[in-house]
Design a protein around this motif. Structure first.
Motif, mmCIF file in Angstrom:
data_model
loop_
_atom_site.group_PDB
_atom_site.id
_atom_site.type_symbol
_atom_site.label_atom_id
_atom_site.label_comp_id
_atom_site.label_asym_id
_atom_site.label_seq_id
_atom_site.Cartn_x
_atom_site.Cartn_y
_atom_site.Cartn_z
ATOM 1 N N TYR A 56 0.836 -1.204 0.000
ATOM 2 C CA TYR A 56 0.000 0.000 0.000
ATOM 3 C C TYR A 56 0.868 1.251 0.000
ATOM 4 O O TYR A 56 0.603 2.207 -0.739
ATOM 5 C CB TYR A 56 -0.921 -0.002 1.221
ATOM 6 C CG TYR A 56 -1.723 1.268 1.380
ATOM 7 C CD1 TYR A 56 -2.847 1.499 0.590
ATOM 8 C CD2 TYR A 56 -1.341 2.242 2.296
ATOM 9 C CE1 TYR A 56 -3.580 2.672 0.718
ATOM 10 C CE2 TYR A 56 -2.072 3.417 2.430
ATOM 11 C CZ TYR A 56 -3.186 3.625 1.646
ATOM 12 O OH TYR A 56 -3.900 4.792 1.771
ATOM 13 N N SER A 114 -11.110 -4.429 -6.621
ATOM 14 C CA SER A 114 -10.913 -5.700 -5.929
ATOM 15 C C SER A 114 -11.971 -6.684 -6.391
ATOM 16 O O SER A 114 -13.135 -6.322 -6.557
ATOM 17 C CB SER A 114 -11.002 -5.519 -4.412
ATOM 18 O OG SER A 114 -10.895 -6.773 -3.752
ATOM 19 N N LYS A 171 -6.410 -4.879 -5.491
ATOM 20 C CA LYS A 171 -6.045 -5.493 -4.217
ATOM 21 C C LYS A 171 -6.116 -7.006 -4.365
ATOM 22 O O LYS A 171 -7.163 -7.564 -4.687
ATOM 23 C CB LYS A 171 -6.985 -5.026 -3.105
ATOM 24 C CG LYS A 171 -6.533 -5.457 -1.715
ATOM 25 C CD LYS A 171 -7.401 -4.822 -0.636
ATOM 26 C CE LYS A 171 -6.855 -5.114 0.754
ATOM 27 N NZ LYS A 171 -7.661 -4.446 1.811
ATOM 28 N N PRO A 220 -4.582 -8.770 1.677
ATOM 29 C CA PRO A 220 -4.313 -7.655 2.590
ATOM 30 C C PRO A 220 -2.860 -7.191 2.486
ATOM 31 O O PRO A 220 -1.931 -7.980 2.651
ATOM 32 C CB PRO A 220 -4.612 -8.257 3.969
ATOM 33 C CG PRO A 220 -5.641 -9.311 3.693
ATOM 34 C CD PRO A 220 -5.243 -9.902 2.366
#
Length: 232
Positions: free
Chosen positions: A11, A41, A117, A120
């Motif tokens: 990120y 995503s 994405k 995570p």
């Protein structure tokens, strides 16, 4: 000829690439003077229904909801807005207006940089896309924007070089997740965790596929460039 490199970024690296402190919104119209940015995503718990179509080069990106407030507890029951109550455009409105101008031949297609994405903390740069259309769909309880983006032949805003769209396909998210876990987030050649890319072992242009993890692996930039040099 330029290629889609499918960079893997954290990120923080993604924010640094866009020269911003944070990227809190999924839709960012003209974040850069040369292009807009969206974060997509396809994960099962994603708040919006984004997807790559079967042609391998088209993305459908769902517009964004009204923000939660003390009066709006669940935006998922409200139509996605084109404008705020003050009459200014939302991000949906800015992107929709860009499409309207493109279809009226007033401007070229808006260039949009797309990040996805994967897991995570793990993002993938999908490349630059042309914003070519949008539609408003009923999702069962409210109207939502669906923006249509087609992979652009222009993958470098500082160069006129083009990619060969006939021989380019995006790697599906589920394949990337499988590859990331299988390769333990490291280059399969040297074990590096820096400057990684999702790589077609056999390029699509040579008959390789994007549909299975068997033909996709993680390579660092050094080994990815070394492989490209051999192929060319």
């Amino acid at each position: 000829m330029n290629q889609i490199r499918d960079d893997v970024l954290s990120y923080r690296e993604m924010c640094e690439a866009e020269n911003v402190q944070t990227l809190q919104r999924g839709m960012n119209f003209r974040l850069n003077p040369k292009y807009s940015v969206i974060l997509m995503s396809q994960r099962s718990n994603a708040p919006y229904r984004d997807k790559i179509l079967s042609d391998g080069i088209t993305v459908e990106y769902e517009g964004h909801d009204q923000p939660r407030t003390r009066y709006i507890i669940n935006p998922k029951y409200l139509d996605q807005p084109r404008a705020t109550i003050n009459g200014t455009f939302t991000q949906n409105g800015h992107f929709a207006l860009a499409v309207d101008k493109f279809k009226r031949h007033e401007e070229g297609a808006e260039l949009v940089k797309v990040y996805e994405k994967i897991l995570p903390g793990v993002w993938s740069l999908k490349g630059f896309f042309d914003l070519v259309d949008y539609k408003i769909e009923l999702d069962g309880k409210r109207n939502v924007f669906v923006f249509i983006l087609s992979l652009s032949a222009e993958q470098n805003t500082d160069s006129k070089a083009k990619i060969d769209l006939k021989h380019t396909r995006l790697i599906q998210s589920e394949v990337k997740m499988e590859v990331w876990k299988r390769d333990h987030g490291k280059c399969v050649k040297c074990g590096s965790t820096k400057n990684l890319h999702f790589d077609h072992e056999l390029p699509f242009s040579k008959g390789g596929t994007s549909l299975t993890s068997k033909n996709v692996r993680l390579l660092c930039m050094e080994h990815n460039l070394a492989k490209s040099a051999k192929i060319e």
